[in-house]
Scaffold this motif. Structure first.
Motif, PDB file in Angstrom:
ATOM      1  N   ALA A 207       0.819  -1.211   0.000  1.00 30.83           N
ATOM      2  CA  ALA A 207       0.000   0.000   0.000  1.00 30.83           C
ATOM      3  C   ALA A 207       0.853   1.262   0.000  1.00 30.83           C
ATOM      4  O   ALA A 207       0.450   2.288  -0.564  1.00 30.83           O
ATOM      5  CB  ALA A 207      -0.942  -0.001   1.201  1.00 30.83           C
ATOM      6  N   TYR A 208       2.009   1.210   0.630  1.00 39.12           N
ATOM      7  CA  TYR A 208       2.903   2.369   0.634  1.00 39.12           C
ATOM      8  C   TYR A 208       3.374   2.697  -0.775  1.00 39.12           C
ATOM      9  O   TYR A 208       3.399   3.865  -1.186  1.00 39.12           O
ATOM     10  CB  TYR A 208       4.106   2.096   1.542  1.00 39.12           C
ATOM     11  N   PHE A 209       3.730   1.675  -1.555  1.00 38.40           N
ATOM     12  CA  PHE A 209       4.204   1.913  -2.924  1.00 38.40           C
ATOM     13  C   PHE A 209       3.061   2.401  -3.815  1.00 38.40           C
ATOM     14  O   PHE A 209       3.266   3.288  -4.655  1.00 38.40           O
ATOM     15  CB  PHE A 209       4.849   0.647  -3.482  1.00 38.40           C
ATOM     16  N   ARG A 210       1.888   1.845  -3.637  1.00 39.37           N
ATOM     17  CA  ARG A 210       0.759   2.316  -4.433  1.00 39.37           C
ATOM     18  C   ARG A 210       0.476   3.782  -4.126  1.00 39.37           C
ATOM     19  O   ARG A 210       0.230   4.579  -5.029  1.00 39.37           O
ATOM     20  CB  ARG A 210      -0.475   1.449  -4.160  1.00 39.37           C
ATOM     21  N   TRP A 211       0.537   4.139  -2.857  1.00 35.69           N
ATOM     22  CA  TRP A 211       0.342   5.545  -2.476  1.00 35.69           C
ATOM     23  C   TRP A 211       1.425   6.431  -3.083  1.00 35.69           C
ATOM     24  O   TRP A 211       1.135   7.489  -3.652  1.00 35.69           O
ATOM     25  CB  TRP A 211       0.377   5.679  -0.950  1.00 35.69           C
ATOM     26  N   GLY A 212       2.691   6.011  -2.987  1.00 40.00           N
ATOM     27  CA  GLY A 212       3.782   6.833  -3.478  1.00 40.00           C
ATOM     28  C   GLY A 212       3.743   7.026  -4.979  1.00 40.00           C
ATOM     29  O   GLY A 212       3.934   8.149  -5.482  1.00 40.00           O
ATOM     30  N   LEU A 213       3.483   5.964  -5.728  1.00 37.04           N
ATOM     31  CA  LEU A 213       3.446   6.081  -7.182  1.00 37.04           C
ATOM     32  C   LEU A 213       2.241   6.894  -7.638  1.00 37.04           C
ATOM     33  O   LEU A 213       2.336   7.687  -8.583  1.00 37.04           O
ATOM     34  CB  LEU A 213       3.444   4.695  -7.815  1.00 37.04           C
ATOM     35  N   ARG A 214       1.110   6.720  -6.973  1.00 38.34           N
ATOM     36  CA  ARG A 214      -0.058   7.551  -7.292  1.00 38.34           C
ATOM     37  C   ARG A 214       0.242   9.029  -7.042  1.00 38.34           C
ATOM     38  O   ARG A 214      -0.148   9.895  -7.822  1.00 38.34           O
ATOM     39  CB  ARG A 214      -1.251   7.138  -6.429  1.00 38.34           C
ATOM     40  N   ARG A 215       0.927   9.291  -5.953  1.00 37.71           N
ATOM     41  CA  ARG A 215       1.257  10.685  -5.628  1.00 37.71           C
ATOM     42  C   ARG A 215       2.150  11.295  -6.708  1.00 37.71           C
ATOM     43  O   ARG A 215       1.952  12.447  -7.119  1.00 37.71           O
ATOM     44  CB  ARG A 215       1.946  10.728  -4.265  1.00 37.71           C
ATOM     45  N   ILE A 216       3.147  10.530  -7.164  1.00 41.91           N
ATOM     46  CA  ILE A 216       4.022  11.030  -8.223  1.00 41.91           C
ATOM     47  C   ILE A 216       3.223  11.291  -9.497  1.00 41.91           C
ATOM     48  O   ILE A 216       3.397  12.323 -10.158  1.00 41.91           O
ATOM     49  CB  ILE A 216       5.159  10.021  -8.477  1.00 41.91           C
ATOM     50  N   ASN A 217       2.345  10.375  -9.855  1.00 40.11           N
ATOM     51  CA  ASN A 217       1.546  10.527 -11.074  1.00 40.11           C
ATOM     52  C   ASN A 217       0.535  11.650 -10.958  1.00 40.11           C
ATOM     53  O   ASN A 217       0.421  12.498 -11.860  1.00 40.11           O
ATOM     54  CB  ASN A 217       0.796   9.229 -11.387  1.00 40.11           C
ATOM     55  N   ARG A 218      -0.221  11.673  -9.881  1.00 37.45           N
ATOM     56  CA  ARG A 218      -1.384  12.563  -9.792  1.00 37.45           C
ATOM     57  C   ARG A 218      -1.046  13.945  -9.235  1.00 37.45           C
ATOM     58  O   ARG A 218      -1.496  14.957  -9.769  1.00 37.45           O
ATOM     59  CB  ARG A 218      -2.469  11.907  -8.937  1.00 37.45           C
ATOM     60  N   ARG A 219      -0.267  13.983  -8.176  1.00 39.20           N
ATOM     61  CA  ARG A 219       0.028  15.285  -7.575  1.00 39.20           C
ATOM     62  C   ARG A 219       1.155  15.998  -8.309  1.00 39.20           C
ATOM     63  O   ARG A 219       1.108  17.213  -8.502  1.00 39.20           O
ATOM     64  CB  ARG A 219       0.390  15.123  -6.103  1.00 39.20           C
TER      65      ARG A 219
END
Length: 284
Positions: A207-219
């Motif tokens: 879940a940490y990696f999914r959060w981090g990669l989403r943050r890079i993509n979306r934010r």
């Protein structure tokens, strides 16, 4: 695949065998490499099938030593639509070589991989992300030898590698025309936290990696860069005796979890070759 937006992320594999990792360098003699059981071909073929099952394309940073012994594997990578890039020849850290030694290693690997794959080799990744603040001269060597990009800096604090002051995203070191593409991190509390794969992917919750990669993509609106090794999907690999407790933990922790997590990662995000993301972006 869930809706992760239009961004494709860069998927990469460092093609080396379990006994070639830098952490074992003081424990396993290079002269013994050919006498040890080799598992890199079968593990990389499993990865090829995994990527095919998910329609993913990737960059394989292939060790020249491996390409010398398994040329058909290199050709399969190219034939399946993946990028063949260089991991050097002998898996020697950049900061343990002179500029002349480094150049010879780079030349040898690039020529071999190009002859074997039929592709121009444009990318390079140093063993153990070993281009640091005292070895930035390596960027000039890579550029002079015809590489277009490097992925050799990890902008985190770590006891074995890292340059935390380096930019987190693709940039041109010292204003040159070679691009450095670091593996992904997220910034939190003034520090760069790893979320680009490797041993951290086995240690920390998915879940940490999914959060981090989403943050890079979306934010941040950027493509992420993720990497792993063929030996990390191989919990049955021979265990090395006599290595330090920390080294043993880092190498063997949660090997059985890597492949299931990779399947989730391939489902949750879009993945592409590094050259198609970063070089085509630069040319646009």
């Amino acid at each position: 695949m869930e809706d992760s937006g239009p961004i494709s992320n860069a998927l990469s594999v460092d093609v080396e065998d379990y006994f070639q990792v830098s952490a074992f360098a003081g424990h396993i003699d290079r002269a013994d490499w050919d006498r040890l059981p080799h598992r890199v071909e079968r593990n990389t073929d499993r990865i090829l099938q995994l990527f095919a099952d998910h329609g993913a394309r990737a960059t394989f940073f292939v060790l020249g030593w491996v390409a010398d012994r398994y040329p058909d594997l290199v050709r399969r990578l190219a034939d399946n639509g993946h990028e063949v890039a260089s991991h050097g020849y002998g898996h020697i850290r950049v900061d343990e070589q002179s500029p002349e030694e480094f150049r010879a290693d780079v030349q040898r690997a690039k020529a071999l991989l190009e002859d074997t794959s039929g592709q121009a080799v444009r990318g390079y990744r140093a063993a153990s992300f070993s281009i640091g603040r005292d070895s930035t001269w390596a960027f000039d060597v890579l550029r002079e030898e015809g590489h277009r990009y490097s992925s050799s800096v990890n902008p985190i604090r770590h006891d074995l590698y890292g340059m935390p002051e380096a930019p987190r995203f693709a940039h041109a070191p010292a204003g040159g025309d070679l691009i450095e593409v670091p593996v992904s991190t997220v910034e939190a509390g003034g520090r760069n936290l790893p979320c680009g794969g490797g041993g951290f992917f086995r240690l920390l919750p998915y879940a940490y990696f999914r959060w981090g990669l989403r943050r890079i993509n979306r934010r941040e609106g950027r493509p992420a860069v993720f990497y792993f090794h063929p030996w990390e999907i191989d919990p049955e690999q021979p265990r090395q005796r006599g290595v330090a407790l920390r080294t043993r933990f880092r190498h063997y922790v949660n090997l059985h979890r890597t492949e299931p997590r990779l399947r989730r990662l391939l489902d949750d995000f879009r993945w592409e070759r590094m050259d198609r993301i970063f070089l085509e972006e630069e040319q646009a």
